[in-house]
Design an enzyme around this catalytic site. Structure first.
Site, PDB file in Angstrom:
ATOM      1  N   GLU A  71      -7.161   0.739  -4.762  1.00 14.49           N
ATOM      2  CA  GLU A  71      -7.215   0.657  -3.296  1.00 14.49           C
ATOM      3  C   GLU A  71      -8.582   0.181  -2.783  1.00 14.49           C
ATOM      4  OE1 GLU A  71      -5.842   4.573  -2.291  1.00 14.49           O
ATOM      5  OE2 GLU A  71      -3.800   4.084  -2.900  1.00 14.49           O
TER       6      GLU A  71
ATOM      7  N   ASP B 258       0.879  -1.165   0.000  1.00 13.12           N
ATOM      8  CA  ASP B 258       0.000   0.000   0.000  1.00 13.12           C
ATOM      9  C   ASP B 258       0.919   1.218   0.000  1.00 13.12           C
ATOM     10  OD1 ASP B 258      -1.693   2.091   0.516  1.00 13.12           O
ATOM     11  OD2 ASP B 258      -2.451   1.319   2.424  1.00 13.12           O
TER      12      ASP B 258
ATOM     13  N   ASP C  40     -13.156   5.682   2.598  1.00 13.31           N
ATOM     14  CA  ASP C  40     -11.738   5.738   2.976  1.00 13.31           C
ATOM     15  C   ASP C  40     -11.403   7.126   3.513  1.00 13.31           C
ATOM     16  OD1 ASP C  40      -8.992   5.833   3.163  1.00 13.31           O
ATOM     17  OD2 ASP C  40      -8.606   4.959   1.198  1.00 13.31           O
TER      18      ASP C  40
ATOM     19  N   LYS D 224       3.257  11.138  -3.492  1.00 24.61           N
ATOM     20  CA  LYS D 224       2.208  10.484  -4.272  1.00 24.61           C
ATOM     21  C   LYS D 224       1.346  11.504  -5.023  1.00 24.61           C
ATOM     22  CE  LYS D 224      -1.441   7.028  -3.569  1.00 24.61           C
ATOM     23  NZ  LYS D 224      -2.069   6.191  -2.538  1.00 24.61           N
TER      24      LYS D 224
END
Lengths: 633, 107
Positions: free
Chosen positions: A189, A25, A211, A87
């Site tokens: 994800e 992850d 999330d 990211k």
């Protein structure tokens, strides 16, 4: 000696055959690596027992970069060389980054200085791209996995946000390659979270993945069909998360303790960590005691009840529900369509969040797996399967055909048998027939692409089916089956249904076709869509005209002389000539009109032929005999 | 004649079985393969077969088939950590030599 793990009954692998595979992850704030050991998926800690690796890299001159907590510690003293949240920059050019860039304090290199596309950051170790920085994070995880598992990794599954585009996905793959990892697959994800809960083994249905991390919120709506998750809609807020909760608590403390808004930076930091501790305490307790002791002697002591906390964070929780509504609307769904809800991200530990989400979706969300680890665990399960450590029956297939597969029909047209984006493995059959009377063979030309004409598509293979019994045009039934297996291998077979005559061929459709080529083919198909449609219409009319001409010629040869008067024969011939002339042109409407005209003209002729055939069938038979025949049928 | 588990191995197996949600015990055995003759089998057991011997060790049913018993009698299965790596280890008194990695052995 090597340490062994427990296998499922009958699944013990031969020595040295167990393939080590991990799921990663790669997060904005933290990253994790997980694997399946003795049938259990678990995240791997480092030597200090820490599972989360902060996604922070600190670069130094002439020395290896520091990754994780060690890098984080350098953040305040050397911010320009300590890169966090990389990211957000993956696969992005400088102009894309400008909006986020204002919040990221790095020394970006102007685009003119870099050769192409992606943004670069100037550091003590030179100019680095986000791909290189991500590779350093992945490298740290790879080292951890190798020491934990005692061997080299066969492959990894890395998770990416569902909304990542091709450039961002490619950048992630490049980073993995740079870190010496073989990517088995990139996994969305939310899909990984669903896999972790085993929802892929459940019945088909629609799932919501909520999330809420430290600084971002994502909601994804997934549809599970035949073991494949499809992302129906995503929405979110890239600046909303648990950190905002800490901030509102800190503000509340400042009010209670009478601390000025412009408190010193280090005091604010201290306040935030007290706020965070209180938030975490309130997950298990009804009240949290707080104590504040500044180095300037200021002192405060207080309590925060869960009710007060809920009230403080409610506006934030409410803010997450708007994207939920939007995602549902985008997917064209209502709340009743959602089968299950999965919670991901550390902030979903907050009870108020769980309660509000349960209230919104009208069902209890899944919370059993540690929400920080659930994505990595799903990725590990997927990696274990892809590396071949599971029996075939558990195989999860998420691959699709990148381009449509079809075959050539009369007139150089493409008949698509398997449309693009079909999940594989897949088998589809379609019936075709002969075009001419007495045709005994059929050439099958397999093509790939989105265009309407064979000449614009990619030719994959040609083969022939022989041994079709001679019949009138359109009577034979030839079943052509397209089959794509799990490795993307295409086999095409053709079988004539009455005699069983059979022929087949196998090809690898993607062979020699890079992502670029596929992209080009898709783009051309879009650009030429209307042009292609027009050309298709023309070819269709030409083929139809050809069929009518052939049939008429055969009929004239058989019955023209004795069923038609000379005048009629000449009229038909004139119209036939006109059609033959128009067929060579490019006006589909004119061809269609001429075909209709010709059919009108020959209607009497056709009726007479029909009468003649009926007479012939009834000749010399009594009414009784005919009745008997009808009854038999 | 017995095959046993160390306490830490038993603990770990119990945890794994609970998480798996089914299974009557742990199956230990050998089969011919590997670079040095024999290779160990370490699996969850869902059934007990006709030629199985059953031992109870720290509350865990250890199941070994007759044929394997000859090669692993007296073995103690241990669960250990080596650095970050963790897993099971066969302490088998019958082994004369094993391959470098220890995944296969000779008696």
């Amino acid at each position: 000696m090597a340490l062994l793990q427990i296998s499922e009954p009958g699944q013990t692998q031969a020595p040295h055959e167990h393939r080590l595979a991990v799921g990663i992850d790669l997060g904005t704030t933290n990253s994790l690596v997980a694997t399946v050991r003795s049938g259990m998926a678990e995240t791997l800690p480092d030597a200090q027992g820490r599972h989360l690796l902060p996604s922070v890299v600190h670069y130094r001159q002439d020395d290896a970069p520091l990754v994780g907590v060690e890098a984080q510690e350098k953040a305040s003293q050397d911010p320009l060389n300590t890169i966090a949240s990389v990211k957000r920059l993956m696969g992005r050019g400088l102009h894309d980054v400008k909006s986020v860039g204002s919040r990221l304090p790095y020394d970006f290199i102007e685009e003119t200085e870099t050769a192409k596309g992606m943004v670069k950051i100037r550091t003590a170790a030179g100019a680095l791209s986000p791909v290189q920085i991500s590779a350093d994070i992945l490298h740290a995880l790879r080292d951890r996995a190798r020491t934990s598992l005692g061997g080299d990794l066969t492959g990894v599954v890395i998770t990416v946000p569902a909304y990542f585009d091709d450039a961002q996905r490619q950048a992630t793959k490049d980073a993995a390659k740079l870190a010496g990892l073989q990517v088995l697959r990139l996994l969305n994800e939310p899909t990984a979270a669903a896999v972790a809960y085993g929802l892929d083994k459940a019945a088909e249905g629609i799932f919501a993945i909520y999330d809420l991390g430290g600084g971002t919120f994502d909601i994804s709506i997934l549809r599970l069909q035949r073991g494949v998750f499809e992302v129906m809609a995503t929405a979110g807020d890239s600046a909303l998360g648990g950190d905002d909760m800490d901030r509102v608590i800190a503000q509340w403390i400042m009010q209670q303790a009478g601390i000025a808004e412009d408190a010193e930076h280090k005091h604010i930091r201290q306040l935030l960590s007290i706020a965070r501790a209180a938030k975490e305490t309130l997950t298990d307790h009804d009240t949290a005691a707080m104590q504040l002791q500044f180095d300037n002697g200021q002192h405060w002591q207080g309590q925060l009840s869960r009710a007060q906390f809920d009230e403080l964070i409610d506006p934030l929780v409410q803010k997450t529900l708007m994207p939920c509504r939007r995602a549902l609307r985008d997917a064209g769904l209502s709340i009743a369509d959602i089968r299950e809800v999965v919670m991901v991200g550390g902030s979903t530990r907050v009870l108020r969040v769980r309660a509000k989400v349960a209230e919104f979706f009208q069902r209890k969300p899944h919370v059993d797996i540690d929400p920080d680890k659930v994505v990595a665990i799903g990725a590990a399960i997927q990696a274990d399967i892809l590396a071949g450590n599971k029996p075939d029956s558990d195989m999860l297939l998420l691959d699709v055909t990148p381009l449509s597969l079809g075959l050539e029909t009369m007139g150089g047209l493409v008949e698509k048998v398997i449309p693009r984006n079909t999940t594989i493995p897949v088998a589809k059959a379609q019936d075709f027939t002969t075009f001419k009377d007495g045709q005994t063979a059929m050439a099958i030309h397999v093509v790939q692409g989105e265009r309407e004409l064979v000449t614009d598509c990619r030719s994959l293979a040609r083969f022939e089916l022989r041994g079709i019994p001679p019949m009138v045009a359109g009577a034979a039934r030839i079943r052509v089956t397209f089959q794509v297996d799990a490795d993307g291998l295409l086999s095409v077979s053709a079988q004539e249904q009455t005699t069983g005559a059979y022929s087949e061929i196998t090809v690898k459709p993607s062979y020699g076709l890079g992502d670029k080529d596929i992209e080009t083919m898709l783009r051309e198909a879009m650009e030429n869509a209307s042009n292609d449609a027009a050309r298709r219409t023309l070819r269709e009319q030409q083929v139809e005209a050809d069929r009518v001409v052939n049939a008429l010629k055969a009929a004239l040869k058989a019955d023209g002389k004795h069923l038609l008067k000379r005048r009629e024969f000449e009229t038909i011939n004139a119209r036939l000539d006109k059609l033959l002339h128009l067929m060579r042109g490019t006006n589909p409407q004119a061809i269609k009109a001429a075909v209709e005209e010709l059919e009108q003209t020959t209607r009497d002729f056709a009726a007479r032929r029909m009468d003649k055939a009926i007479q012939k069938a009834m000749q010399g038979k009594t009414v009784k005999e005919l009745d008997a025949e009808i009854e038999q049928n | 004649m017995a095959v046993t588990l160390t306490e830490s191995a038993a603990k770990h197996v119990q945890k794994a079985l609970n998480k798996r949600g089914k299974g009557v015990g742990l199956r230990l055995g050998v089969r011919t393969s590997g670079c040095s003759g024999m290779a160990y089998i370490l699996e969850y057991a869902d059934d007990v077969e006709e030629h199985d011997q059953i031992f109870e060790s720290h509350g865990i049913k250890v199941i070994v088939d007759d044929k394997s018993m000859f090669y692993i009698d007296g073995t103690e299965l241990d669960f250990t950590r080596e650095g970050l790596n963790e897993g099971f280890k066969f302490n088998n008194p019958n082994v004369k030599n094993e391959c470098g990695c220890g995944e296969s052995f000779n008696v």
